[in-house]
Design a protein around this motif. Structure first.
Motif, PDB file in Angstrom:
ATOM      1  N   ALA A   4       1.247   8.507  -3.864  1.00  0.00           N
ATOM      2  CA  ALA A   4       2.150   7.371  -4.061  1.00  0.00           C
ATOM      3  C   ALA A   4       3.447   7.513  -3.290  1.00  0.00           C
ATOM      4  CB  ALA A   4       2.463   7.223  -5.553  1.00  0.00           C
ATOM      5  N   GLY A   5       3.591   8.534  -2.474  1.00  0.00           N
ATOM      6  CA  GLY A   5       4.845   8.757  -1.755  1.00  0.00           C
ATOM      7  C   GLY A   5       5.128   7.656  -0.757  1.00  0.00           C
ATOM      8  N   PRO A   6       6.378   7.459  -0.379  1.00  0.00           N
ATOM      9  CA  PRO A   6       6.740   6.394   0.545  1.00  0.00           C
ATOM     10  C   PRO A   6       6.206   6.672   1.944  1.00  0.00           C
ATOM     11  CG  PRO A   6       8.614   7.852   0.159  1.00  0.00           C
ATOM     12  CD  PRO A   6       7.546   8.275  -0.785  1.00  0.00           C
ATOM     13  N   ALA A   7       5.922   5.553   2.673  1.00  0.00           N
ATOM     14  CA  ALA A   7       5.431   5.681   4.042  1.00  0.00           C
ATOM     15  C   ALA A   7       6.557   6.165   4.942  1.00  0.00           C
ATOM     16  CB  ALA A   7       4.911   4.332   4.518  1.00  0.00           C
ATOM     17  N   ALA A   8       6.169   6.845   6.024  1.00  0.00           N
ATOM     18  CA  ALA A   8       7.167   7.354   6.957  1.00  0.00           C
ATOM     19  C   ALA A   8       7.858   6.193   7.645  1.00  0.00           C
ATOM     20  CB  ALA A   8       6.486   8.256   7.985  1.00  0.00           C
ATOM     21  N   ALA A   9       9.103   6.431   8.059  1.00  0.00           N
ATOM     22  CA  ALA A   9       9.854   5.391   8.762  1.00  0.00           C
ATOM     23  C   ALA A   9       9.158   5.070  10.068  1.00  0.00           C
ATOM     24  CB  ALA A   9      11.272   5.879   9.007  1.00  0.00           C
ATOM     25  N   HIS A  10       9.259   3.811  10.495  1.00  0.00           N
ATOM     26  CA  HIS A  10       8.608   3.402  11.723  1.00  0.00           C
ATOM     27  C   HIS A  10       9.513   2.450  12.492  1.00  0.00           C
ATOM     28  CE1 HIS A  10       7.348   0.713   8.389  1.00  0.00           C
ATOM     29  NE2 HIS A  10       7.565  -0.245   9.267  1.00  0.00           N
ATOM     30  N   VAL A  11       9.103   2.108  13.698  1.00  0.00           N
ATOM     31  CA  VAL A  11       9.894   1.224  14.544  1.00  0.00           C
ATOM     32  C   VAL A  11       9.848  -0.189  13.967  1.00  0.00           C
ATOM     33  CG1 VAL A  11      10.146   0.254  16.846  1.00  0.00           C
ATOM     34  CG2 VAL A  11       9.424   2.629  16.573  1.00  0.00           C
ATOM     35  N   VAL A  24       3.353  11.626  21.057  1.00  0.00           N
ATOM     36  CA  VAL A  24       3.562  10.177  21.154  1.00  0.00           C
ATOM     37  C   VAL A  24       3.166   9.523  19.840  1.00  0.00           C
ATOM     38  CG1 VAL A  24       2.931   8.056  22.354  1.00  0.00           C
ATOM     39  CG2 VAL A  24       3.110  10.205  23.635  1.00  0.00           C
ATOM     40  N   SER A  25       4.100   8.749  19.276  1.00  0.00           N
ATOM     41  CA  SER A  25       3.800   7.940  18.094  1.00  0.00           C
ATOM     42  C   SER A  25       3.452   6.535  18.576  1.00  0.00           C
ATOM     43  CB  SER A  25       4.994   7.894  17.140  1.00  0.00           C
ATOM     44  OG  SER A  25       5.243   9.169  16.585  1.00  0.00           O
ATOM     45  N   ARG A  26       2.278   6.044  18.163  1.00  0.00           N
ATOM     46  CA  ARG A  26       1.786   4.752  18.623  1.00  0.00           C
ATOM     47  C   ARG A  26       1.920   3.731  17.489  1.00  0.00           C
ATOM     48  NH1 ARG A  26      -1.368   5.267  23.147  1.00  0.00           N
ATOM     49  NH2 ARG A  26      -2.672   3.486  22.548  1.00  0.00           N
ATOM     50  N   TRP A  27       2.973   2.917  17.559  1.00  0.00           N
ATOM     51  CA  TRP A  27       3.211   1.892  16.546  1.00  0.00           C
ATOM     52  C   TRP A  27       2.558   0.592  17.040  1.00  0.00           C
ATOM     53  CZ3 TRP A  27       4.866   4.504  12.580  1.00  0.00           C
ATOM     54  CH2 TRP A  27       5.675   5.625  12.783  1.00  0.00           C
ATOM     55  N   ILE A  28       1.225   0.504  16.848  1.00  0.00           N
ATOM     56  CA  ILE A  28       0.465  -0.571  17.490  1.00  0.00           C
ATOM     57  C   ILE A  28      -0.460  -1.317  16.516  1.00  0.00           C
ATOM     58  CG2 ILE A  28       0.514   0.593  19.729  1.00  0.00           C
ATOM     59  CD1 ILE A  28      -2.351   1.507  19.188  1.00  0.00           C
ATOM     60  N   GLU A  29      -0.495  -0.930  15.259  1.00  0.00           N
ATOM     61  CA  GLU A  29      -1.424  -1.570  14.330  1.00  0.00           C
ATOM     62  C   GLU A  29      -0.849  -2.882  13.803  1.00  0.00           C
ATOM     63  OE1 GLU A  29      -3.465   1.005  11.480  1.00  0.00           O
ATOM     64  OE2 GLU A  29      -2.445   2.708  12.409  1.00  0.00           O
ATOM     65  N   GLU A  30      -1.635  -3.943  13.928  1.00  0.00           N
ATOM     66  CA  GLU A  30      -1.196  -5.258  13.470  1.00  0.00           C
ATOM     67  C   GLU A  30      -1.452  -5.403  11.970  1.00  0.00           C
ATOM     68  OE1 GLU A  30      -2.522  -8.543  15.761  1.00  0.00           O
ATOM     69  OE2 GLU A  30      -2.495  -7.444  17.666  1.00  0.00           O
ATOM     70  N   PRO A  31      -0.556  -6.090  11.271  1.00  0.00           N
ATOM     71  CA  PRO A  31      -0.741  -6.256   9.823  1.00  0.00           C
ATOM     72  C   PRO A  31      -1.878  -7.230   9.522  1.00  0.00           C
ATOM     73  CG  PRO A  31       1.136  -7.542  10.567  1.00  0.00           C
ATOM     74  CD  PRO A  31       0.672  -6.746  11.754  1.00  0.00           C
ATOM     75  N   THR A  32      -2.487  -7.043   8.360  1.00  0.00           N
ATOM     76  CA  THR A  32      -3.539  -7.942   7.891  1.00  0.00           C
ATOM     77  C   THR A  32      -3.047  -8.642   6.632  1.00  0.00           C
ATOM     78  OG1 THR A  32      -5.259  -6.479   8.760  1.00  0.00           O
ATOM     79  CG2 THR A  32      -5.924  -8.101   7.097  1.00  0.00           C
ATOM     80  N   GLY A  73      -2.531  -9.932   3.124  1.00  0.00           N
ATOM     81  CA  GLY A  73      -3.101  -9.537   1.853  1.00  0.00           C
ATOM     82  C   GLY A  73      -3.480  -8.078   1.754  1.00  0.00           C
ATOM     83  N   ALA A  74      -3.367  -7.352   2.859  1.00  0.00           N
ATOM     84  CA  ALA A  74      -3.730  -5.931   2.852  1.00  0.00           C
ATOM     85  C   ALA A  74      -2.474  -5.065   2.850  1.00  0.00           C
ATOM     86  CB  ALA A  74      -4.595  -5.599   4.064  1.00  0.00           C
ATOM     87  N   GLU A  75      -2.662  -3.776   2.573  1.00  0.00           N
ATOM     88  CA  GLU A  75      -1.536  -2.854   2.587  1.00  0.00           C
ATOM     89  C   GLU A  75      -1.042  -2.633   4.014  1.00  0.00           C
ATOM     90  OE1 GLU A  75      -2.679   0.745   0.705  1.00  0.00           O
ATOM     91  OE2 GLU A  75      -2.893  -0.151  -1.297  1.00  0.00           O
ATOM     92  N   GLU A  76       0.184  -2.170   4.119  1.00  0.00           N
ATOM     93  CA  GLU A  76       0.754  -1.901   5.435  1.00  0.00           C
ATOM     94  C   GLU A  76      -0.043  -0.800   6.131  1.00  0.00           C
ATOM     95  OE1 GLU A  76       5.252  -1.653   6.774  1.00  0.00           O
ATOM     96  OE2 GLU A  76       4.596   0.263   5.959  1.00  0.00           O
ATOM     97  N   PRO A  77      -0.388  -0.987   7.400  1.00  0.00           N
ATOM     98  CA  PRO A  77      -1.155   0.053   8.101  1.00  0.00           C
ATOM     99  C   PRO A  77      -0.330   1.329   8.271  1.00  0.00           C
ATOM    100  CG  PRO A  77      -0.456  -1.671   9.614  1.00  0.00           C
ATOM    101  CD  PRO A  77      -0.140  -2.161   8.247  1.00  0.00           C
TER     102      PRO A  77
END
Length: 242
Positions: free
Chosen positions: A26-33, A156-164, A166-170
């Motif tokens: 349940a921990g928080p997601a890492a910070a992202h761009v 390299v951090s790849r911030w490329i996943e598109e949201p869906t 009704g779904a959880e954050e990728p």
């Protein structure tokens, strides 16, 4: 007594393991761009900033590549200088052309690459913002900007996943700009015309009143002149003697 202590120790270790597992899930997601602000208006212009946090404890962020969406080209994209960084702008052909202020543009910015100066970059525990001005924003609900974040150690951090919807954050979400439809023109736009009509009516009324006033003044002067003539005539006639 020893058995009781062992039982207590085992119970404590079990609780610790369960708590760790729960917190780990349940921990928080890492910070992202991210892009800030995260909302804009279709057809409008805006100043936005790509906010890049450093997630490494040992390396610095030395390059940030921002890819603009191909399905939503923007006619005008300009960057703001960032101390210690340079920016390279790449363009691509677009068909059909983009209309900006009556001009047809056949090219649009496709990629922005920010590169840190030697021994520079975003240090551990810091973040950096890269401001841009964009517009007119396309007639779309969202714009997804895929970003690559390169560290000084080569990771390299790849911030490329598109949201869906009704779904959880990728796990590696791309920055998303939400676009709202422009507000329709209000009925108040016709107010100046109505005010002009009122002014015309007032002008017509004022003109009529002025004409009546002049006519009354002429009539009054005429009456005064006739009265003066009658008075003079009376003075010239002899008075009858009794």
């Amino acid at each position: 007594m020893i058995r009781l202590r062992r039982s207590a120790t085992v119970a404590a270790l079990t609780l610790t393991a369960v708590a760790t597992a729960v917190l780990g899930v349940a921990g928080p997601a890492a910070a992202h761009v991210t892009i800030n602000p995260a909302e804009g208006t279709q057809g409008g212009y805006g100043r936005f900033a790509f906010r890049v946090p450093n997630e490494s404890d040992t390396a610095s962020t030395v390059k940030v590549e921002v890819n603009l969406p191909e399905n939503a080209p923007i006619g005008s994209v300009s960057t703001m200088p960032v101390a210690g960084w340079t920016v390279a702008v790449e363009k691509r052909k677009v068909d059909p052309p983009i209309e900006v202020h009556g001009s047809q543009l056949t090219e649009a910015v496709s990629k922005l690459t920010f590169t840190a100066a030697p021994n520079g970059g975003v240090k551990p525990g810091e973040f950096q913002e890269f401001p841009v001005s964009m517009g007119p924003l396309p007639q779309a609900d969202t714009m997804v900007f895929k970003v690559l974040q390169t560290y000084s150690d080569g990771n390299v951090s790849r911030w490329i996943e598109e949201p869906t919807p009704g779904a959880e954050e990728p796990e590696n979400p791309a920055p998303v700009l939400k676009l709202a439809a422009a507000a329709p023109a209000s009925a108040g736009a016709s107010a100046p015309a109505a005010a002009a009509d009122d002014d015309d009516d007032d002008a017509d009324g004022s003109g009529a009143a002025t004409a009546l006033g002049v006519a009354g003044l002429v009539a009054g002067l005429g009456g005064l002149a006739l009265g003066g003539l009658a008075f003079a005539r009376t003075r010239r006639e002899p008075v009858a003697k009794s």
